[in-house]
Design a protein around this motif. Structure first.
Motif, short mmCIF file in Angstrom:
data_model
loop_
_atom_site.label_atom_id
_atom_site.label_comp_id
_atom_site.label_asym_id
_atom_site.label_seq_id
_atom_site.Cartn_x
_atom_site.Cartn_y
_atom_site.Cartn_z
N GLN A 59 0.76 -1.13 0.02
CA GLN A 59 0.26 -0.03 -0.10
C GLN A 59 0.79 1.36 0.01
O GLN A 59 1.81 1.14 0.72
N ARG A 68 0.23 4.75 1.07
CA ARG A 68 -0.90 5.72 1.45
C ARG A 68 -0.44 7.21 1.21
O ARG A 68 0.54 7.79 1.73
N ARG A 89 -10.43 18.43 6.67
CA ARG A 89 -9.39 17.47 7.05
C ARG A 89 -9.05 16.31 5.74
O ARG A 89 -10.17 15.55 5.55
N PRO A 90 -8.15 16.39 5.34
CA PRO A 90 -7.87 15.39 4.15
C PRO A 90 -8.14 14.06 4.55
O PRO A 90 -7.81 13.65 5.61
N ALA A 91 -8.37 13.30 3.61
CA ALA A 91 -8.55 11.82 3.88
C ALA A 91 -7.46 11.04 2.96
O ALA A 91 -6.89 11.45 2.07
N VAL A 92 -7.10 10.09 3.62
CA VAL A 92 -6.09 9.26 3.04
C VAL A 92 -6.30 8.17 1.97
O VAL A 92 -7.55 7.44 2.03
N ILE A 145 -5.33 5.02 -0.97
CA ILE A 145 -4.19 4.07 -1.21
C ILE A 145 -3.96 3.96 -2.66
O ILE A 145 -4.91 3.82 -3.39
#
Lengths: 187, 1139
Positions: free
Chosen positions: B693, B695, B710-713, B715
């Motif tokens: 992965q 990320r 807020r940023p989101a991770v 993959i």
């Protein structure tokens, strides 16, 4: 069916959460969930997301359609067109309500979204009432329910069916009883 | 002589702020949203006196020691100055006043209000006031005619009106402005200004220019504007001499014009781009104070406007702007870069070129010099570099400034300076040095942002807020089990941070008074002191830091690397070969990247060091160059979760260290490939090898994410940039090599003594085998036999046998022949290794070897590295070989046979005399089970045999060869050792038997396993060497010794039970000397194990009829075995025979 049941069904929809704990895959009858890695988004059903959220075990990532711009566009389209427009999610109302009630801190501009979704809902329900009205006044035999969500159908069903039944009774009393069978089939 | 833009300072809380100088010019007086008027003795005054006027101050005017303020309570108040005594209320409005102004003598005050009125009041007698009515919206600003005859005001209704004060009538009204309903909604404050002294012009800010209206005629005589002015002018102010006009605009640009020539004399940009809302000239005309809407106060010092020598002026006015433009250009460039990164480049970038164009007009020769850097790639990159890394001014700017300085020095201040590069360029035309990239923390966003990530890694997030309300740091952990979130006030001004499972490490650069500090929040400490702080030596700044397991590393500006324990003990330190770029840590490993040399043509020259700290300190990579994509710089550095060093460059290429290829760096993927638009980037936060992965956080239109929302991770998958990955062959090759690459960490972890995820390892090994066979099959199909052999060379031995079978089945005899040779080669190679191993082992002490074989058993079973399978593995292989041969003839019996084996497991376990042996409880007998995830401990054997069908299915599918099922089922056992033992079975068995005597007997696990296996086939026939082994095995040196010495032990302690006796005996046996023990083992070897034989028979009886059947089979197989001199060739022959 009452709204709580519809809401229950809506809880099966999946939503992305960002957990703050780590857990291996969970094997459930409905399917496998996880694995949960802290900080890594994972798709889970809404019921689990809300449960975790209430225990402060995760942050909910609002679905892509839960965005002020997209909803505004949808609302405008909904207002402009006479027919029902496709909705972002078959359970948009329930999801909005659930997510905003329990996770409004994770959803940017929660209040605006609430208003917008309510607007869309109001527009659609108004349309529904209008079409129900014309359905009855024009004595139509069938109606198309494209793009209607379960919740929307549910709001009008009990009233609609009852009133149709009632009207049927009234009509059949007025008319000779021989005709009634044919009418009955219409409804 | 450019003016000096002093750094801005905090003046008031956020909001509209006004400034003026007192009459003497000694004080700067400001008022702001917090309701205070502050009296500063200079910009550096840290403790200004203040007068609290009300809740808010909307406007301020000061003259003749009278301070007039428009406060929040709808009043205009007077205070004495500088004492600040209240001196009554001048006038009241129905809503708040918006602007107050003195006339030139200070006898009258004009005030405009939101209730549409303008009032003119005598300061000495507030009852004498005149009201000017006529505006239809709140009044924006007022200004007196210096001759006290007129008054000008601007209003939100869009009009600018000149009033006759005496008559209280409108003289003229211009509809110049945009209409709004309130002052707060106005695009511009439209602060008017009347030229002092001559009183000839009224300056009115209109849009992006300033209109000048002539007195009396009220004609619009001229407009002042500037190319850089793209946003509305907020405020204008005349210099005391009346020759210069300063204007401050929304967006922070300030321009000073010489009104007579209309030339721009000065151009400055607010350092943060906030709107300038008030300007005030010092009485000398050399200083210009300004305030912004965020409550900050700034000062431009040394303005060129004070000199009044008219003749020199025009020339200077031309040259100065020219020089200034350079600076402006660079300033702007920095700002542009910053803005660009914030995704606002579209609004700013056109502006960037305008100064260049303006400069070009002024000086033709400059032309190229300006256009080249401002459009050139290097330049832009430099700006970005800056922003990402800088705390101070950009490195690129420095180099450019240096160029300029050189020019200045050389030219010794001629009035019209020649362009810098025109003379310089012919001198040097070669590659240009690249500005070295600044030190940074991987996983942080640029330091100039007010809200930024100081660190985002796999443990948590550190954010910093540096706005006027709050200067704080938030630490948040992904896994709240690590620690709860923390909120710290950032009074020290920390700029770099790292967070680990144990601690948070923060550091701030040195200031004038304070040394650079290292601050550690050691939250996992078990004592009550969770915090420590260390001051660095003077003139040493923290540049980069990282946290490992139990230690922290700090690289400083003095090219020093300092190690600390996580509790704050200073440890080793050493010098770095160059300025650090960044560092990363994982467990005991420390990875440092530094500037090795100066790069050229946009390339960075970075070097990398990898150290292992902890107990076995050593340097794994010493200062090798770090490969980067062309013209890119390092943007992320770190370790995978499994501990392999990785980094990402600004071109998005992710590279990972390949430890099995001499520590080379292999590109894993390019994150930019998946980007939709050219300006999108992925901001990497972590890399995992298992599962594979990458990320990262997708950033639309920028290189790094904002803190809000807020940023989101996300993959990303890895994809090695192999050739032709669209073809089937390319795809499989890519998968294979990726799998191999991501498999490396197991060996590393094993070698450094960490636990590994064995499931994951077997999984990836299986995947590799499958891929190899698939590739083999594909090559076969394409008639590429040479390629097939090449592929076979990469296979392990047992996969080669499958390949042989596949080849023979598809009637490629030549290929099969070659593969056969290869298989033999591999087998002999294997054997050599094993023998070497065994020899070593024999030399070792029996106890040690026992322990070792116990270890190797688990290793071998789970497919550890090749050399770990020996001893027991050997036996198993032997067995399997035989089984295979059986399978050849009596395939149908295979299942029953295996069942027998399973049945026998349990009784055998119990009957095993060594189960009670104190050594045998050594856990290894159970570990393989645990590792296999089996819950039933009695299924040891079952697990290996029951896993056969699964394996065989997979392999079978690959080879699409149904007929080979029985064979592959035996060969596919999870012990990864080769199935066939083709060469010289005899000598091997001999060594094996000795081995077994020495060690195998003592480890129950081993014994069980081999015994179980052997029992199946060759229990009785005494002729078979393996059987000898079997019979002898139970008798060991220790046993013999025990038999002789048991008596003495029991005599000494008669109440001991059996296990205790054995324990005691064990202890005693250990105390014997090596020679003695050896002699015992020799004796054991020489002596046929009678007792064991007996036991063996007993066991056989327990085993029942099944055992007998096994014997019969064993007879057959041993007979066959005698013929099989070379089993491998025999296998090949068999395989051929199948068709």
């Amino acid at each position: 069916m009452d709204p709580a049941e519809v809401e229950f069904l809506a809880e099966k929809e999946t939503v992305k959460i960002i957990p703050n704990f780590s857990l291996d895959k969970v094997y459930l009858i409905g399917g496998d969930l996880g694995p949960f890695n802290p900080g890594l988004p994972v798709d889970v059903p809404v019921w689990l997301a809300l449960n975790l959220k209430q225990r402060q075990k995760c942050r909910i990532v609002p679905p892509a359609w839960m965005d002020v711009d997209k909803l505004e566009e949808m609302r405008d389209l909904e207002r402009k067109e006479d027919a029902f427009m496709p909705v972002p999610s078959p359970h948009y109302m329930e999801l909005t309500k659930l997510l905003l009630n329990y996770a409004s801190d994770n959803i940017p501009k929660a209040d605006e979204i609430r208003t917008l979704v309510k607007d869309i809902w109001d527009t659609r329900v108004a349309k529904l009432r209008l079409s129900a009205d014309s359905f009855i006044t024009q004595a139509e035999a069938h109606a198309k329910l494209d793009n209607l969500t379960l919740m929307e159908i549910n709001t009008i069903r009990s009233f609609f069916l009852d009133s149709l039944n009632c009207m049927y009774k009234l009509r059949s009393n007025m008319q000779p009883s021989g005709d009634s069978k044919g009418h009955f089939n219409d409804y | 002589m450019p003016c000096e833009r002093k750094p801005m300072r905090y003046g008031h809380s956020e909001g509209h702020t006004e400034v003026c100088f007192d009459d003497s010019g000694k004080y700067i007086v400001t008022s702001g949203n917090d309701g205070d008027v502050r009296i500063w003795e200079g910009l550096d005054d840290d403790d200004p006196r203040f007068i609290t006027v009300g809740e808010k101050v909307h406007s301020l005017a000061l003259k003749n020691e009278r301070l007039v303020t428009a406060g929040s309570s709808n009043t205009v108040q007077i205070h004495t100055f500088p004492d600040g005594e209240p001196d009554g209320i001048l006038t009241r409005f129905t809503t708040n006043a918006t602007h107050v102004a003195f006339n030139s003598s200070g006898s009258k005050v004009a005030a405009g209000s939101s209730d549409f009125l303008v009032k003119v009041v005598e300061v000495s007698d507030s009852s004498r006031q005149k009201t000017l009515r006529g505006h239809e919206a709140p009044v924006l600003s007022v200004t007196f005619d210096p001759k006290d005859h007129f008054l000008a005001s601007a209003s939100c209704d869009g009009s600018v009106v000149v009033w006759d004060i005496e008559e209280q009538t409108q003289v003229i009204s211009w509809p110049l402005l945009q209409k709004t309903n309130d002052v707060t909604n106005a695009t511009s404050l439209c602060r008017l200004a009347w030229q002092p002294a001559a009183a000839q012009f009224l300056a009115v800010p209109v849009g992006t220019s300033v209109h000048l209206y002539e007195r009396d005629s009220w004609n619009h005589v001229s407009s002042l504007s500037d190319d850089l002015l793209t946003q509305p002018v907020n405020v204008v102010a005349w210099s005391p001499c009346g020759r210069f006009l300063a204007a401050g605009a929304v967006g922070g640009l300030m321009v000073v014009w010489d009104v007579s020539s209309k030339a721009c004399v000065e151009r400055q940009k607010h350092e943060k781009g906030f709107t300038v809302c008030c300007l005030a000239w010092h009485t000398s005309g050399r200083q210009l104070a300004y305030t912004d809407t965020e409550g900050r106060l700034g000062l431009l010092d040394g303005l060129a406007t004070s000199s009044t020598t008219d003749s020199a002026k025009p020339a200077a006015a031309v040259t100065k702007p020219a020089a200034k433009d350079y600076d402006d250009l660079f300033d702007d460039d920095d700002d542009d870069g910053a803005l660009m990164d914030e995704g606002l480049s579209d609004t700013r970038s056109p502006v960037k070129k305008t100064p260049a164009a303006a400069a070009a007009e002024q000086d033709d020769v400059d032309d190229e010099d300006f256009l080249m850097p401002s459009t050139g790639r290097i330049r832009n990159r430099g700006a970005i570099l800056d922003d990402e890394n800088s705390m101070d001014t950009g490195s690129l700017r420095l180099s450019q400034d240096r160029l300029l300085d050189d020019r200045d020095d050389g030219a010794a201040g001629p009035p019209a300076a020649p362009p810098p590069s025109a003379p310089l360029r012919p001198a040097y035309d070669g590659p240009l040095p690249t500005p070295p990239q600044k030190a940074f923390q991987p996983g942080s966003t640029p330091a100039h942002l007010t809200h930024r990530f100081m660190m985002w890694n796999s443990v948590g997030i550190v954010r910093s807020y540096d706005d006027e309300q709050d200067n704080a740091i938030d630490v948040e952990f992904h896994d709240t089990a690590v620690h709860h979130a923390m909120h710290l006030s950032n009074s020290l001004g920390h700029t770099v941070a790292d967070v680990s499972q144990e601690a948070v490490l923060l550091a701030c650069p040195a200031t004038d008074e304070l040394a650079s500090k290292l601050h550690c929040l050691h939250f996992s400490s078990w004592d009550t002191n969770k915090e420590w702080m260390v001051d660095l030596p003077k003139d040493e700044d923290v540049k980069a830091l990282c946290l490992g397991q139990g230690w922290a590393a700090v690289a400083t500006s003095a090219l020093m690397l300092r190690l600390f324990s996580v509790g704050g003990v200073q440890k080793e330190m050493f010098s770095l070969p160059g300025p650090v770029v960044c560092m990363a840590a994982h467990g005991e490993q420390l990875l440092i990247v530094y500037h090795r040399a100066t790069g050229f043509n946009g390339d960075q020259a970075l070097g990398v060091q990898l150290l292992r700290l902890g107990n076995r300190k050593r340097q794994l990579i010493n200062g090798e160059p770090l490969p980067l994509s062309h013209k890119s710089y390092l943007s992320w550095l770190g370790f995978t979760a499994e501990g392999t060093p990785c980094y990402v460059d600004s071109d998005g290429v992710v590279r990972m260290l390949n430890r099995s290829l001499g520590n080379t760096w292999t590109p894993l993927c390019n994150t930019r490939d998946t980007c939709k638009s050219k300006s999108d980037h992925y901001w990497v936060v972590g890399i995992h090898e298992n599962p594979q992965q990458l990320r990262c956080i997708p950033c639309k239109g920028s290189r790094y994410p904002p803190t809000l929302p807020r940023p989101a991770v996300a993959i990303l998958p890895f994809k090695l940039p192999l050739c032709q990955t669209t073809t089937e062959k390319g795809q499989m090759e890519e998968q294979y090599w990726r799998s191999v690459l991501f498999h490396n960490h197991y060996n590393f972890l094993l070698s450094s003594g960490y636990e590994i995820d064995e499931d994951g390892q077997t999984q990836s090994q299986k995947e590799q085998k499958e891929l190899l066979l698939k590739m083999f099959a594909l090559s076969c199909k394409m008639d590429r036999e040479f390629r097939c052999v090449e592929l076979a060379e990469m296979m392990t031995h047992n996969v080669v046998t499958l390949a042989i079978r596949y080849a023979s089945r598809s009637r490629r005899m030549a290929l099969a022949e070659r593969l056969n040779e290869l298989a033999m080669e591999k087998a002999s190679h294997l054997q050599e290794e094993e023998q070497k191993q065994q020899q070593e082992e024999e030399e070792e002490e029996p106890e040690y070897s026992r322990r070792r074989s116990g270890f190797s058993q688990s290793g071998g079973r789970d497919g550890g590295s090749r050399h770990t399978q020996e001893g027991d593995g050997e036996v198993v292989e032997e067995e399997e070989e035989e089984e295979e041969e059986e399978g050849e003839g009596e395939r149908e019996e295979m299942n029953g046979h295996e069942e027998d084996a399973e049945e026998c497991v349990e009784p055998r376990k119990r009957a095993n005399p060594f189960a009670k042996d104190p050594v045998s409880p050594v856990k290894p007998s159970l570990t393989p089970i645990a590792k296999m995830g089996r819950s039933n401990p009695f299924k040891v054997q079952g697990s290996s045999s029951s896993s056969q069908p699964r394996m065989s299915n997979i392999l079978d599918k690959m080879t699409s060869n149904r007929k080979s099922v029985p064979l592959s089922s035996s060969s596919g056992k999870p012990n990864k050792g080769p199935v066939l033992k083709p060469l010289a079975p005899r000598p091997k068995t001999k060594t094996q038997s000795t081995l077994l005597q020495m060690s195998g007997t003592k480890t129950a696990s081993k014994k069980e396993k081999s015994a179980d296996q052997q029992k199946q086939a060759e229990a009785p026939p005494p002729t078979s060497p393996a059987d000898d082994t079997e019979n002898k095995r139970p008798k060991t040196g220790f046993q013999l010794w025990l038999e002789e010495n048991r008596k003495s032990i029991t005599d000494e302690q008669p109440d001991m039970d059996e296990t205790d006796v054995i324990k005691e005996a064990m202890g005693r046996f250990r105390t014997l000397s090596a020679e003695e023990r050896l002699s015992w083992t020799e004796r054991a070897k020489g002596q046929p194990g009678d007792a064991a034989d007996l036991k063996k028979r007993k066991r056989a009886a327990e085993g029942g009829g099944a055992e007998e059947k096994g014997q019969a089979e064993g007879d057959g197989s041993s007979a066959k075995k005698k013929k099989a001199v070379d089993p491998s060739s025999k296998l090949a022959a068999f395989a051929f025979g199948k068709n």
